[in-house]
Design a protein around this motif. Structure first.
Motif, mmCIF file in Angstrom:
data_model
loop_
_atom_site.group_PDB
_atom_site.id
_atom_site.type_symbol
_atom_site.label_atom_id
_atom_site.label_comp_id
_atom_site.label_asym_id
_atom_site.label_seq_id
_atom_site.Cartn_x
_atom_site.Cartn_y
_atom_site.Cartn_z
ATOM 1 N N ALA A 242 0.603 -1.218 0.035
ATOM 2 C CA ALA A 242 0.190 -0.025 -0.040
ATOM 3 C C ALA A 242 0.744 1.291 0.107
ATOM 4 O O ALA A 242 0.230 2.395 -0.416
ATOM 5 N N GLY A 243 1.883 1.193 0.594
ATOM 6 C CA GLY A 243 3.060 2.326 0.670
ATOM 7 C C GLY A 243 3.218 3.116 -0.463
ATOM 8 O O GLY A 243 3.297 4.199 -0.716
ATOM 9 N N ILE A 244 3.308 2.405 -1.616
ATOM 10 C CA ILE A 244 3.642 3.180 -2.852
ATOM 11 C C ILE A 244 2.693 4.107 -3.196
ATOM 12 O O ILE A 244 2.931 5.272 -4.016
ATOM 13 N N ASN B 263 -2.927 -13.542 -8.125
ATOM 14 C CA ASN B 263 -2.692 -13.053 -9.179
ATOM 15 C C ASN B 263 -3.529 -11.786 -9.538
ATOM 16 O O ASN B 263 -3.070 -10.789 -10.127
ATOM 17 N N ILE B 264 -4.908 -11.580 -9.056
ATOM 18 C CA ILE B 264 -5.740 -10.509 -9.125
ATOM 19 C C ILE B 264 -4.796 -9.305 -8.628
ATOM 20 O O ILE B 264 -5.107 -8.484 -8.956
ATOM 21 N N VAL B 265 -4.422 -9.702 -7.360
ATOM 22 C CA VAL B 265 -3.949 -8.637 -6.445
ATOM 23 C C VAL B 265 -2.759 -8.127 -7.016
ATOM 24 O O VAL B 265 -2.670 -6.882 -6.988
ATOM 25 N N THR B 266 -1.867 -9.045 -7.764
ATOM 26 C CA THR B 266 -0.639 -8.389 -8.354
ATOM 27 C C THR B 266 -0.895 -7.653 -9.412
ATOM 28 O O THR B 266 -0.246 -6.514 -9.524
ATOM 29 N N VAL B 267 -1.927 -7.928 -10.312
ATOM 30 C CA VAL B 267 -2.285 -7.149 -11.246
ATOM 31 C C VAL B 267 -2.832 -5.806 -10.867
ATOM 32 O O VAL B 267 -2.449 -4.799 -11.378
ATOM 33 N N ALA B 268 -3.760 -5.999 -9.828
ATOM 34 C CA ALA B 268 -4.265 -4.718 -9.271
ATOM 35 C C ALA B 268 -3.270 -3.677 -8.890
ATOM 36 O O ALA B 268 -3.439 -2.426 -9.068
ATOM 37 N N LYS B 269 -2.217 -4.331 -8.243
ATOM 38 C CA LYS B 269 -1.088 -3.321 -7.776
ATOM 39 C C LYS B 269 -0.497 -2.829 -9.000
ATOM 40 O O LYS B 269 -0.111 -1.551 -8.847
ATOM 41 N N VAL B 270 -0.084 -3.477 -9.878
ATOM 42 C CA VAL B 270 0.962 -3.105 -10.760
ATOM 43 C C VAL B 270 0.602 -2.315 -11.907
ATOM 44 O O VAL B 270 0.921 -1.249 -12.262
ATOM 45 N N ILE C 230 -9.820 2.310 -7.413
ATOM 46 C CA ILE C 230 -10.045 0.864 -7.352
ATOM 47 C C ILE C 230 -9.034 -0.358 -7.259
ATOM 48 O O ILE C 230 -9.058 -1.275 -6.673
ATOM 49 N N GLY C 231 -7.813 0.065 -7.900
ATOM 50 C CA GLY C 231 -6.866 -0.894 -7.954
ATOM 51 C C GLY C 231 -6.074 -0.818 -6.602
ATOM 52 O O GLY C 231 -5.878 -1.995 -6.303
ATOM 53 N N LEU C 232 -6.232 0.224 -5.902
ATOM 54 C CA LEU C 232 -5.696 0.060 -4.440
ATOM 55 C C LEU C 232 -6.470 -0.570 -3.766
ATOM 56 O O LEU C 232 -6.161 -1.428 -2.793
ATOM 57 N N LEU C 233 -7.958 -0.605 -3.659
ATOM 58 C CA LEU C 233 -8.623 -1.230 -3.002
ATOM 59 C C LEU C 233 -8.665 -2.842 -2.944
ATOM 60 O O LEU C 233 -8.330 -3.238 -1.873
ATOM 61 N N ILE C 234 -8.370 -3.111 -4.145
ATOM 62 C CA ILE C 234 -8.410 -4.698 -4.493
ATOM 63 C C ILE C 234 -7.052 -5.019 -3.912
ATOM 64 O O ILE C 234 -6.740 -6.046 -3.294
ATOM 65 N N SER C 235 -6.014 -4.308 -4.273
ATOM 66 C CA SER C 235 -4.602 -4.553 -3.809
ATOM 67 C C SER C 235 -4.515 -4.666 -2.253
ATOM 68 O O SER C 235 -3.946 -5.603 -1.774
ATOM 69 N N VAL C 236 -5.105 -3.530 -1.705
ATOM 70 C CA VAL C 236 -4.846 -3.651 -0.224
ATOM 71 C C VAL C 236 -5.683 -4.557 0.406
ATOM 72 O O VAL C 236 -5.362 -4.996 1.553
ATOM 73 N N LEU C 237 -6.809 -4.801 0.194
ATOM 74 C CA LEU C 237 -7.669 -6.045 0.767
ATOM 75 C C LEU C 237 -7.040 -7.290 0.414
ATOM 76 O O LEU C 237 -7.050 -8.043 1.579
#
Length: 473
Positions: free
Chosen positions: A22-24, A153-160, A285-292
């Motif tokens: 989340a820090g990025i 996999n979903i989380v990694t895509v949502a992050k990047v 949206i990407g952040l929320l998926i990533s952080v959860l």
């Protein structure tokens, strides 16, 4: 059952996924409030160099001490005794708990841009909704629900994906004149020395690199053992590049004073200023998926740290119990009770996310320092280097730099976070007393009394500072 082996690209993606958190998403404002591009470049050079040497220490210890597999605190215990080992375990666990709090604050702050009732993530409504989330995840994990591969996999895509889109869009919007104006600090910002600017960013850089020690855990999945080192370097370089670009590019589209005044997550706010409201929605949206997804993973990690420490007799044995679903239930309950308490405490914080970010980093520094010092002690003594003595000098240099770097970070964090860490470490010692009594062993020996006295004195001064208002949160 045969373990599926990973290719180099897949292994590299796993390294990237474990490092990007989340820090990025908060970097533009956090750096903008502290420094300009010059200070940012110096800070990232120090952080990347320091964290690289620390990663090399972890890799070296994993090879030379394969029997020490109980987490980062095992190295502290092996090198310096039971109480430092406990402090390392407790600090790493508490830091993980506080890191989970920062996720909830950032989630609510993100929603606060669209629903003002959530404010900056520490309003009453935000705390209530976060509390519901904590316990929903808690009972889901108790039922044995763990992060499946497709979720990761979903989380990694949502992050990047949002990060790469952010970098590309800002690169096209780059204004050389504006970047030049901000270069040495920008207008309408407090004039501070370059050293103080860099120092103000150090705990942030620790937070975004947390988890770098986990890169080597994928080694048994590698098709070739040599791929582990390649993936670690590639992932480290890739993530560092992304973080540097996310930090620097906003200086080329906005004045530093505007960046410093943005709400978190500032990446969304910066993109919105360039492309309009859809930019904020896209990043959010990407952040929320990533952080959860990250919260689920780190909830398991935090409970696992407490569970493994108890199995290793560094914590009371109650935390070594599992339920019928093979989930460390008592450790999970303790973890989420602590997370809940910290979430409630954010109500009294002026900048809850920044506080949780810095406190997470501060709690991780003692374990990191002890690991680096143990690596230095091992290389200096020469044990385990009989077969390949030529590697000793290299490892000694890496461990020395890592030790100096982590010690500098504790200094750079300042007295405030050192005292706040002591406020947590001192009462945590009660768990150590409990564990030692269960085992019928002497509580303190040697220098342990001095360490405990320092922790208690620091905690007392920290509490006084909080009550008197000299320490602001």
């Amino acid at each position: 059952m045969q373990v599926q082996k990973m290719s180099l690209p897949t292994l590299t993606a796993m390294v990237v996924g474990s490092m990007v958190g989340a820090g990025i998403f908060s970097l533009p404002r956090t750096f903008g409030a502290a420094t300009g591009p010059v200070g940012a470049l110096i800070a990232w050079a120090i952080a990347a160099g320091g964290m690289y040497t620390l990663a090399r220490v972890f890799q070296s210890l994993a090879e030379r001490k394969p029997d020490l597999d109980a987490g980062v605190f095992a190295y502290a215990k092996a090198g310096f005794g039971d109480y430092p080992g406990f402090l390392s375990a407790f600090g790493y666990w508490t830091g993980s708990c506080i890191g989970n709090v920062s996720y909830w604050v950032l989630i609510k702050a993100t929603l606060g841009a669209f629903f003002p009732i959530f404010g900056d993530g520490n309003t009453v409504a935000a705390i209530l909704v976060a509390s519901v989330g904590i316990w929903l995840f808690h009972f889901m994990i108790l039922r044995g629900v763990k992060s499946a591969a497709f979720v990761n996999n979903i989380v990694t895509v949502a992050k990047v994906l949002p990060i790469l889109a952010f970098i590309v869009i800002l690169a096209f919007a780059f204004q050389a004149g504006l970047f030049s104006q901000n270069f040495w600090g920008g207008a309408d910002m407090p004039q501070t020395s370059l050293f103080e600017q860099v120092r103000a960013t150090m705990l942030v850089t620790v937070f975004v690199f947390l988890g770098i020690e986990g890169a080597s855990v994928y080694s048994r999945y590698a098709r070739q053992r040599s791929d582990v080192g390649k993936a670690t370097i590639a992932g480290f370089v890739g993530v560092t590049t992304m973080m540097v670009l996310v930090t620097l590019l906003p200086y080329a589209v906005l004045a530093r004073a505007q960046i410093a005044d943005m709400r978190q997550p500032s990446m969304a706010a910066v993109l919105e200023s360039v492309v309009g409201p859809w930019g904020a929605v896209f990043v959010s949206i990407g952040l929320l998926i990533s952080v959860l997804g990250a919260y689920l993973a780190w909830s398991l990690i935090a409970a696992e740290v407490l569970f493994v420490a108890a199995k290793n007799q560094d914590m009371p044995k109650v935390f070594a119990t599992e339920n019928k679903n093979q989930v460390p239930a008592a450790a999970l309950w303790m973890t989420n009770i602590v997370v809940q308490a910290f979430v409630i405490s954010t109500y009294w914080s002026r900048d809850a996310f920044a506080l949780m970010l810095s406190l997470t980093s501060s709690m991780a520094l003692i374990p990191y320092l002890l690991v680096a010092a143990y690596g230095f002690k091992l290389a200096r003594g020469g044990a385990t280097y009989e077969a390949r003595p030529q590697e000793r000098s290299r490892d000694l240099v890496f461990a020395a730099i890592a030790t100096l770097y982590t010690a500098f970070l504790i200094f750079a964090g300042g007295l405030k976070f050192l005292l706040l860490s002591a406020v947590l470490y001192a009462p945590g010692t009660l768990l150590y007393l409990w564990a030692r009594r269960e085992q019928g062993r002497r509580v303190f020996g040697g220098l342990d009394w001095a360490l405990a006295a320092i922790a208690v004195a620091g905690a007392a001064y920290g509490v006084y500072g909080l009550v008197s208002g000299t320490i602001a949160i």
